[in-house]
Write an enzyme that holds these catalytic residues in place. Structure first.
Site, PDB file in Angstrom:
ATOM      1  N   GLY A  17      -2.040   6.268   4.638  1.00 35.33           N
ATOM      2  CA  GLY A  17      -2.396   5.115   5.466  1.00 35.33           C
ATOM      3  C   GLY A  17      -1.300   4.779   6.454  1.00 35.33           C
ATOM      4  O   GLY A  17      -0.802   5.637   7.174  1.00 35.33           O
ATOM      5  N   GLY A  18      -0.912   3.497   6.444  1.00 33.99           N
ATOM      6  CA  GLY A  18       0.085   3.002   7.402  1.00 33.99           C
ATOM      7  C   GLY A  18       1.409   3.733   7.322  1.00 33.99           C
ATOM      8  O   GLY A  18       2.169   3.780   8.300  1.00 33.99           O
ATOM      9  N   GLY A  22      -0.367  30.199  37.189  1.00 32.23           N
ATOM     10  CA  GLY A  22       0.009  28.811  36.927  1.00 32.23           C
ATOM     11  C   GLY A  22       1.135  28.729  35.918  1.00 32.23           C
ATOM     12  O   GLY A  22       1.985  27.831  35.979  1.00 32.23           O
ATOM     13  N   ALA A  23       1.144  29.684  34.989  1.00 28.93           N
ATOM     14  CA  ALA A  23       2.177  29.650  33.959  1.00 28.93           C
ATOM     15  C   ALA A  23       3.568  29.843  34.593  1.00 28.93           C
ATOM     16  O   ALA A  23       4.556  29.271  34.130  1.00 28.93           O
ATOM     17  CB  ALA A  23       1.902  30.713  32.916  1.00 28.93           C
TER      18      ALA A  23
HETATM   19  C1  HXC Z   1       0.753  -1.659  -4.400  1.00 27.64           C
HETATM   20  C2  HXC Z   1       0.927   0.434  -5.299  1.00 27.64           C
HETATM   21  C3  HXC Z   1       0.439   1.011  -4.130  1.00 27.64           C
HETATM   22  C4  HXC Z   1       0.115   0.144  -3.052  1.00 27.64           C
HETATM   23  C5  HXC Z   1       0.846   2.578  -5.524  1.00 27.64           C
HETATM   24  N1  HXC Z   1       1.151   1.435  -6.134  1.00 27.64           N
HETATM   25  N2  HXC Z   1       0.385   2.352  -4.288  1.00 27.64           N
HETATM   26  N3  HXC Z   1       1.078  -0.891  -5.428  1.00 27.64           N
HETATM   27  N4  HXC Z   1       0.284  -1.178  -3.234  1.00 27.64           N
HETATM   28  N5  HXC Z   1      -0.329   0.618  -1.909  1.00 27.64           N
HETATM   29  C6  HXC Z   1       1.679   1.285  -7.493  1.00 27.64           C
HETATM   30  C7  HXC Z   1       0.687   1.699  -8.558  1.00 27.64           C
HETATM   31  O1  HXC Z   1      -0.145   0.623  -8.861  1.00 27.64           O
HETATM   32  C8  HXC Z   1       1.599   2.051  -9.705  1.00 27.64           C
HETATM   33  O2  HXC Z   1       2.041   0.843 -10.297  1.00 27.64           O
HETATM   34  C9  HXC Z   1       2.813   2.639  -9.001  1.00 27.64           C
HETATM   35  O3  HXC Z   1       2.761   2.192  -7.652  1.00 27.64           O
HETATM   36  C10 HXC Z   1       2.819   4.154  -9.001  1.00 27.64           C
HETATM   37  O4  HXC Z   1       1.548   4.604  -8.525  1.00 27.64           O
HETATM   38  P1  HXC Z   1       0.723   5.766  -9.260  1.00 27.64           P
HETATM   39  O5  HXC Z   1      -0.637   5.722  -8.717  1.00 27.64           O
HETATM   40  O6  HXC Z   1       0.901   5.678 -10.738  1.00 27.64           O
HETATM   41  O7  HXC Z   1       1.505   7.059  -8.740  1.00 27.64           O
HETATM   42  P2  HXC Z   1       0.930   8.472  -8.352  1.00 27.64           P
HETATM   43  O8  HXC Z   1      -0.020   8.962  -9.402  1.00 27.64           O
HETATM   44  O9  HXC Z   1       2.124   9.329  -8.039  1.00 27.64           O
HETATM   45  O10 HXC Z   1       0.088   8.260  -7.013  1.00 27.64           O
HETATM   46  C11 HXC Z   1       0.736   7.847  -5.816  1.00 27.64           C
HETATM   47  C12 HXC Z   1      -0.302   7.480  -4.733  1.00 27.64           C
HETATM   48  C13 HXC Z   1      -1.328   6.473  -5.321  1.00 27.64           C
HETATM   49  C14 HXC Z   1      -1.008   8.774  -4.303  1.00 27.64           C
HETATM   50  C15 HXC Z   1       0.463   6.949  -3.527  1.00 27.64           C
HETATM   51  O11 HXC Z   1      -0.624   5.415  -5.942  1.00 27.64           O
HETATM   52  C16 HXC Z   1      -2.213   5.894  -4.285  1.00 27.64           C
HETATM   53  O12 HXC Z   1      -3.207   6.523  -3.878  1.00 27.64           O
HETATM   54  N6  HXC Z   1      -1.891   4.683  -3.816  1.00 27.64           N
HETATM   55  C17 HXC Z   1      -2.698   3.989  -2.826  1.00 27.64           C
HETATM   56  C18 HXC Z   1      -2.551   4.617  -1.479  1.00 27.64           C
HETATM   57  C19 HXC Z   1      -3.264   3.824  -0.435  1.00 27.64           C
HETATM   58  O13 HXC Z   1      -4.508   3.977  -0.306  1.00 27.64           O
HETATM   59  N7  HXC Z   1      -2.512   2.894   0.196  1.00 27.64           N
HETATM   60  C20 HXC Z   1      -3.076   1.903   1.101  1.00 27.64           C
HETATM   61  C21 HXC Z   1      -3.236   2.601   2.419  1.00 27.64           C
HETATM   62  S1  HXC Z   1      -3.926   1.560   3.605  1.00 27.64           S
HETATM   63  P3  HXC Z   1       2.377   0.747 -11.876  1.00 27.64           P
HETATM   64  O14 HXC Z   1       2.687  -0.702 -12.069  1.00 27.64           O
HETATM   65  O15 HXC Z   1       1.150   1.227 -12.583  1.00 27.64           O
HETATM   66  O16 HXC Z   1       3.543   1.667 -12.072  1.00 27.64           O
HETATM   67  C22 HXC Z   1      -2.673   1.246   4.615  1.00 27.64           C
HETATM   68  C23 HXC Z   1      -3.085   0.417   5.762  1.00 27.64           C
HETATM   69  C24 HXC Z   1      -1.960   0.264   6.749  1.00 27.64           C
HETATM   70  O17 HXC Z   1      -1.587   1.632   4.428  1.00 27.64           O
HETATM   71  C25 HXC Z   1      -2.445   0.635   8.109  1.00 27.64           C
HETATM   72  C26 HXC Z   1      -1.421   0.289   9.155  1.00 27.64           C
HETATM   73  C27 HXC Z   1      -1.716   0.993  10.442  1.00 27.64           C
END
Ligand code: HXC
Length: 516
Positions: free
Chosen positions: A171-172, A406-407
């Site tokens: 994402g972001g 052109g190149a």
């Molecule tokens: C809050 C988060 C988090 C998030 C992970 N965690 N992503 N907490 N916000 N975005 C937390 C989990 O709850 C977990 O907490 C700990 O971090 C570790 O994550 P795991 O999932 O256990 O790790 P892993 O299996 O290695 O997977 C990593 C990951 C997955 C692939 C990054 O966590 C994931 O898919 N996260 C979400 C990604 C996502 O969709 N983000 C939002 C994008 S939208 P605990 O307490 O259990 O340890 C975005 C919009 C912005 O970013 C746009 C701006 C232009």
């Protein structure tokens, strides 16, 4: 509390802060084959040079129990230190705290170091291992990202900005790296994508792993997002340390000079024989590039992407240069959309940071056909043209063989403000290659001939003899000098010395409108 206790209390707090999300989370991080945010900073910076800022910042959020789980630093470590004794700023996402996700506080910490780096004119390095926007914080997190993006853009071309990708970036989390100058990725544990495999499955009904979607090799060879790929984090951080030896601290400085024992007038007899007699045969332009650079050392950028063009850094008599070269070994060195964009971005980087550009040219032209026309080769080729034309750094070209159509114009020709254009005696400089040109201008004669194929071959030879050489262009001053290949290093260093105080500028304007 006594003074002694206050000092002990400070140390205890520092120790807690240094554990981030705690021992268990650190163990989990190590089990995944990843280092912690602090271990990464240690590897990146000179020993004991790190000075941390904002160690005790805590989260402001109150949704979903965040306020019950306050962790010093809130998921990012920021500060400054040195690399090879030169100042750099760094921010390192801590995956052990909410998956390194970006909260408002995290964003404020990043922005603080971004602004300091710009104020004092030092490179900034972001170490990324993050789950993206901190979901619990909603729009505050989005606002935080945006404030980082803004600084990335405002500081583009002012200080070098480098991203290390050593974990997920979803994402972001991908856009700040995308706005920076160079992206480094590590294989297996890092990936970058806007939407992960699960969403891809739901929306596109496509089964894909994280690695297939946004792993290091994919971004190095298919998308061109990443500039350097490594097998492990240690090598990646060594790679960043090395890249910085080629870069100035900011746009007001020259790149660092490096003493060399390599004789400035070293000749290489091999270069006289590297271009095959048969113009259809390829050769490896990297041999030419390595041959002329100090200690034969070339740091290639985007090595696996659009390999028909080569870009990277080296030094000539101690001075940093950027190299752009056609690669006859891949697609005959033809310019397609990917190669044009790759070269254009590199040239613009060099121009931002006062790095002279040396071009080695052996190009049969732009890639013809519907695929490339539909890809927008006109627009993409124009980017490269634009980049060369607007660049005011010293620009030197060596035409080793083909320079057609052109190149030829695009590859830093004299009329694009190329400062010095050399050609080897094997150079062929013309509007079109002999075959295509003869088929058009001698069409009537060829079709009327008893043996059209023989006639065409004769005409191709005639054309090659007349036009496909460097002397027509040298006679018109479009080529400054025809040189013996073996003295190319000597000639380039002489020209670089002559251009040392070059001053050139573009007309005053808000900014140009590069054909994006
Ligand atoms: C809050 C988060 C988090 C998030 C992970 N965690 N992503 N907490 N916000 N975005 C937390 C989990 O709850 C977990 O907490 C700990 O971090 C570790 O994550 P795991 O999932 O256990 O790790 P892993 O299996 O290695 O997977 C990593 C990951 C997955 C692939 C990054 O966590 C994931 O898919 N996260 C979400 C990604 C996502 O969709 N983000 C939002 C994008 S939208 P605990 O307490 O259990 O340890 C975005 C919009 C912005 O970013 C746009 C701006 C232009």
């Amino acid at each position: 509390m006594s003074r002694e206790r206050k000092i002990l209390d400070l140390k205890a707090r520092q120790d807690i802060a240094k554990l981030g999300g705690g021992i268990q989370a650190i163990e989990k991080q190590h089990k995944k084959g990843k280092l912690t945010a602090r271990e990464r900073i240690e590897l990146l910076l000179d020993k004991d040079s790190f000075e941390e800022i904002d160690m005790f910042r805590i989260n402001k959020g109150d949704a979903f129990g965040v306020s019950d789980k306050q962790i010093y630093g809130d998921g990012i470590i920021t500060g400054y230190g040195s690399i090879h004794g030169r100042l750099v700023f760094v921010f390192s996402y801590d995956f052990t705290v909410y998956g390194g996700s970006l909260s408002q506080v995290v964003a404020e910490k990043v922005v603080k170091v971004q602004e300091m780096a710009a104020k004092v004119g030092a490179p900034i390095i972001g170490i990324n291992d993050s789950g993206g926007a901190r979901i619990q914080e909603g729009v505050d997190s989005l606002a935080g990202y945006t404030s980082i993006f803004l600084r990335n853009v405002l500081q583009s071309g002012v200080i070098p900005q480098i991203s290390a990708m050593v974990g997920p970036a979803a994402g972001g989390a991908v856009y700040s790296p995308a706005l920076m100058d160079f992206i480094f990725m590590v294989r297996k544990t890092s990936f970058m994508f806007l939407t992960g495999p699960k969403i891809v499955k739901t929306v596109n009904h496509e089964d894909v792993t994280s690695d297939q979607l946004g792993g290091a090799d994919v971004h190095a060879s298919k998308s061109g997002i990443t500039h350097f790929t490594f097998d492990d984090e240690k090598s990646l951080f060594d790679g960043i340390r090395e890249l910085l030896t080629f870069l100035p601290q900011n746009n007001m400085e020259e790149p660092p000079y490096k003493e060399t024992d390599d004789p400035w007038d070293r000749e290489d007899e091999n270069l006289n024989y590297i271009v095959p007699e048969n113009p259809h045969k390829p050769y490896d332009m990297k041999e030419v590039v390595h041959s002329i650079l100090d200690e034969n050392y070339f740091l290639e950028v985007m090595e696996l992407y659009a390999q028909n063009v080569i870009v990277g850094f080296g030094r000539l008599n101690g001075k940093v240069v950027g190299i752009v070269a056609n690669q006859p070994k891949v697609l005959a060195g033809v310019l397609d959309s990917k190669a044009s964009v790759k070269a254009a971005r590199f040239i613009r980087f060099c121009d931002c940071f006062n790095i002279p550009v040396i071009t080695f040219e052996d190009v049969p032209g732009f890639m013809p056909g519907t695929v490339e026309e539909y890809n927008g080769i006109i627009r993409h080729g124009a980017k490269m043209l634009y980049a060369y034309a607007e660049a005011t750094v010293p620009k030197i070209t060596v035409i080793t063989r083909k320079a057609y159509g052109g190149a030829f114009c695009v590859m830093n020709s004299k009329h694009l403000r190329g400062d010095v254009v050399y050609a080897w005696p094997m150079a062929e400089i013309a509007v079109m290659g002999p075959q295509g040109a003869s088929e058009i201008i001698f069409k009537k004669e060829i079709t009327a001939a008893e043996d059209p194929e023989k006639k065409l071959a004769e005409k191709v030879d005639e054309y090659r003899e007349k036009f496909a050489n460097p002397y027509v262009a040298a006679g018109k001053g479009i080529v400054d000098e025809v040189i013996e290949p073996k003295i190319t290093r000597y000639k380039l260093i002489k020209a670089m010395e002559m251009l040392h105080n070059k001053r050139d500028q573009n007309p005053p304007k808000k900014h140009g409108n590069i054909p994006l």
